[in-house]
Write a protein that holds these residues in place. Sequence first.
Motif, PDB file in Angstrom:
ATOM      1  N   ALA A 135      25.299  24.249  12.643  1.00 41.09           N
ATOM      2  CA  ALA A 135      25.900  23.893  13.345  1.00 41.09           C
ATOM      3  C   ALA A 135      25.637  23.295  14.493  1.00 41.09           C
ATOM      4  O   ALA A 135      24.761  24.483  15.165  1.00 41.09           O
ATOM      5  N   ASN A 136      25.584  22.383  15.123  1.00 41.78           N
ATOM      6  CA  ASN A 136      25.936  22.029  16.510  1.00 41.78           C
ATOM      7  C   ASN A 136      26.981  21.882  17.797  1.00 41.78           C
ATOM      8  O   ASN A 136      28.144  20.970  17.416  1.00 41.78           O
ATOM      9  N   THR A 137      26.463  22.371  18.975  1.00 44.90           N
ATOM     10  CA  THR A 137      27.234  22.660  20.033  1.00 44.90           C
ATOM     11  C   THR A 137      26.836  21.655  20.833  1.00 44.90           C
ATOM     12  O   THR A 137      26.005  22.576  21.222  1.00 44.90           O
ATOM     13  N   VAL A 138      27.021  20.804  21.981  1.00 42.84           N
ATOM     14  CA  VAL A 138      26.602  20.046  22.620  1.00 42.84           C
ATOM     15  C   VAL A 138      28.021  19.741  24.044  1.00 42.84           C
ATOM     16  O   VAL A 138      28.990  19.734  23.344  1.00 42.84           O
ATOM     17  N   GLY A 139      27.758  21.103  24.506  1.00 46.52           N
ATOM     18  CA  GLY A 139      29.081  20.793  26.055  1.00 46.52           C
ATOM     19  C   GLY A 139      28.481  19.912  27.499  1.00 46.52           C
ATOM     20  O   GLY A 139      27.504  20.831  27.761  1.00 46.52           O
ATOM     21  N   VAL A 140      29.634  20.064  28.262  1.00 47.57           N
ATOM     22  CA  VAL A 140      29.344  19.497  29.257  1.00 47.57           C
ATOM     23  C   VAL A 140      30.510  19.706  29.814  1.00 47.57           C
ATOM     24  O   VAL A 140      32.139  20.168  29.369  1.00 47.57           O
ATOM     25  N   GLN A 141      30.305  20.677  31.960  1.00 46.27           N
ATOM     26  CA  GLN A 141      31.962  21.541  32.366  1.00 46.27           C
ATOM     27  C   GLN A 141      31.256  21.273  33.584  1.00 46.27           C
ATOM     28  O   GLN A 141      30.089  21.049  34.159  1.00 46.27           O
ATOM     29  N   TYR A 142      32.848  21.190  34.025  1.00 45.77           N
ATOM     30  CA  TYR A 142      32.706  20.820  35.789  1.00 45.77           C
ATOM     31  C   TYR A 142      34.014  22.218  36.011  1.00 45.77           C
ATOM     32  O   TYR A 142      35.255  21.856  35.385  1.00 45.77           O
ATOM     33  N   ALA A 143      33.764  22.706  37.145  1.00 51.37           N
ATOM     34  CA  ALA A 143      34.588  23.621  37.393  1.00 51.37           C
ATOM     35  C   ALA A 143      34.685  23.587  38.836  1.00 51.37           C
ATOM     36  O   ALA A 143      33.372  23.234  40.277  1.00 51.37           O
ATOM     37  N   VAL A 144      35.430  24.059  40.136  1.00 52.76           N
ATOM     38  CA  VAL A 144      36.222  24.173  41.053  1.00 52.76           C
ATOM     39  C   VAL A 144      36.347  25.017  41.462  1.00 52.76           C
ATOM     40  O   VAL A 144      38.009  25.410  41.346  1.00 52.76           O
ATOM     41  N   GLY A 145      35.670  25.890  43.114  1.00 56.27           N
ATOM     42  CA  GLY A 145      37.054  26.970  43.637  1.00 56.27           C
ATOM     43  C   GLY A 145      36.828  27.271  42.881  1.00 56.27           C
ATOM     44  O   GLY A 145      36.923  28.614  41.364  1.00 56.27           O
ATOM     45  N   PRO A 146      38.422  28.566  42.378  1.00 58.39           N
ATOM     46  CA  PRO A 146      38.662  29.595  41.379  1.00 58.39           C
ATOM     47  C   PRO A 146      38.513  28.981  40.201  1.00 58.39           C
ATOM     48  O   PRO A 146      38.311  30.125  39.049  1.00 58.39           O
ATOM     49  N   GLY A 147      38.512  28.080  39.824  1.00 57.75           N
ATOM     50  CA  GLY A 147      38.392  26.967  38.722  1.00 57.75           C
ATOM     51  C   GLY A 147      36.911  28.249  37.523  1.00 57.75           C
ATOM     52  O   GLY A 147      36.172  27.640  36.796  1.00 57.75           O
ATOM     53  N   THR A 148      36.003  28.336  38.606  1.00 61.23           N
ATOM     54  CA  THR A 148      34.808  28.394  38.140  1.00 61.23           C
ATOM     55  C   THR A 148      34.525  30.423  37.412  1.00 61.23           C
ATOM     56  O   THR A 148      33.536  30.155  36.919  1.00 61.23           O
ATOM     57  N   GLY A 149      35.338  30.971  37.975  1.00 61.24           N
ATOM     58  CA  GLY A 149      35.675  32.059  37.546  1.00 61.24           C
ATOM     59  C   GLY A 149      35.199  32.886  38.318  1.00 61.24           C
ATOM     60  O   GLY A 149      35.415  34.021  37.896  1.00 61.24           O
ATOM     61  N   ILE A 150      34.207  32.617  38.980  1.00 61.84           N
ATOM     62  CA  ILE A 150      33.371  33.177  39.840  1.00 61.84           C
ATOM     63  C   ILE A 150      34.361  34.391  40.937  1.00 61.84           C
ATOM     64  O   ILE A 150      35.206  34.126  41.823  1.00 61.84           O
ATOM     65  N   GLY A 151      33.540  35.884  41.302  1.00 59.99           N
ATOM     66  CA  GLY A 151      34.604  36.938  42.013  1.00 59.99           C
ATOM     67  C   GLY A 151      35.446  37.407  41.655  1.00 59.99           C
ATOM     68  O   GLY A 151      35.407  38.689  42.138  1.00 59.99           O
TER      69      GLY A 151
END
Length: 421
Positions: A247-263
């Motif tokens: 199987a194959n998966t192609v993904g595109v993602q965009y995140a802003v502020g806390p939506g990045t999950g960083i921190g």
Amino acid sequence: MKHLIQKSLPLAIALACACGGASAGSDEEGFHGYFRVGAGTSTSGSRGPQSCYGLGGNTMKYRLGNECDAYFEGGYTKDIAQSDGVHYVATVWVNAYSPKSDFDNAKLNVLKAYVEAKGLPFLNGGTAWMGKRFYNRPDIHMLDLQYINFNGTGAGLDQIKAGPGKFAYAFFKDNDATATSADGTVLGTTAATRQNFIYQDVPVNAGGTIDLAASVITAQGGNKLGATHNGWQMSAFHRQTEVFGGANTVGVQYAVGPGTGIGVGNDRIGASGSTLLGSDVTRFRVFDNVWVQPAWNFGMEFIALLQKDKSDAIGSSTWTTLGVRPVYALNQNFKLVMELGTDRVTSPAGGPAQRLTKLTFAPTISAGPGLWSRPELRAFVTYGKWNDAATASVNASNNSGPVYNNNTSGTSFGFQVEAWF
């Protein structure tokens, strides 16, 4: 991690893990789990603990023969009640982690504790759930990268038939704690509420579907540590089955502020990151993850990924990576596994990019010849090579400390068992 019954593993991974479906992923009834543990050493330093090769920061390292930790998770799922055709299913799991090669001083934590009500007529046969759980966390196995992760404590509705696909909604409370000063004064809270939306399994071509997943994150309360911000993320995945037996998966993602999950939290897109991050902090990711099993004795996983992180304070940095793991079985219980991965991370300051290449060879005793057959009992030798710009990062991210000094290569070897059941 994957917590799958071996007899259905290839299909389950095709639909949920290696090819990235957005399904929440209910636990199967019975006792299931995952663990990895091993021991090794390296040619660096005093030949003490095993050393690993990664750049840290916003990257993930290639796993085979390159995991210096020990991890277990497991638990039980049971159908505890039925009422007018609706099944009430409870799941409880625990986990233990150690940054070393054994489980000394590792503490057990409750990982899952939730109940599902499955087959509700007023949800068109869908599911309602409440508690703490894993939720929508497909991964790129070679990197152990859960490219989206909705884990947490909350409540939701799942698998609701809607048009050509299925809809899910979940509400979570993340990072639910306060920050205090030395004298006990409350300075603020890291807490945020998170709403997740999934629309999945939308057919777009023969054997191919589209999954859409979004997060809306709202900061909670005031904060003397700084201004708090809301955030969001949007992700789209195309999932293709029947690709040379895989199987194959192609993904595109965009995140802003806390939506990045960083921190804070799990540092993954989909969950709540630090609410101190403003809209200038963004993360863009595109990837292609494919696995194939064209013959009984040959399989392979491949990943190509680009991730760009930006912020006003730090600047812009791009991580690109290419990796492949071929598996060739000599018989039903013995196979030869290799993994080659290369990483490049650009400098926000405009300096030379960090580069790292890692190669592993692992003769393996396995419960079957397939790419995903587990358990695997591996002996391995791993070689890492990096440039001068990457030396500090490789030292900083190594579990056994900065043993490489100013060197730009290293070799490690040892044993590891990995199992899911």
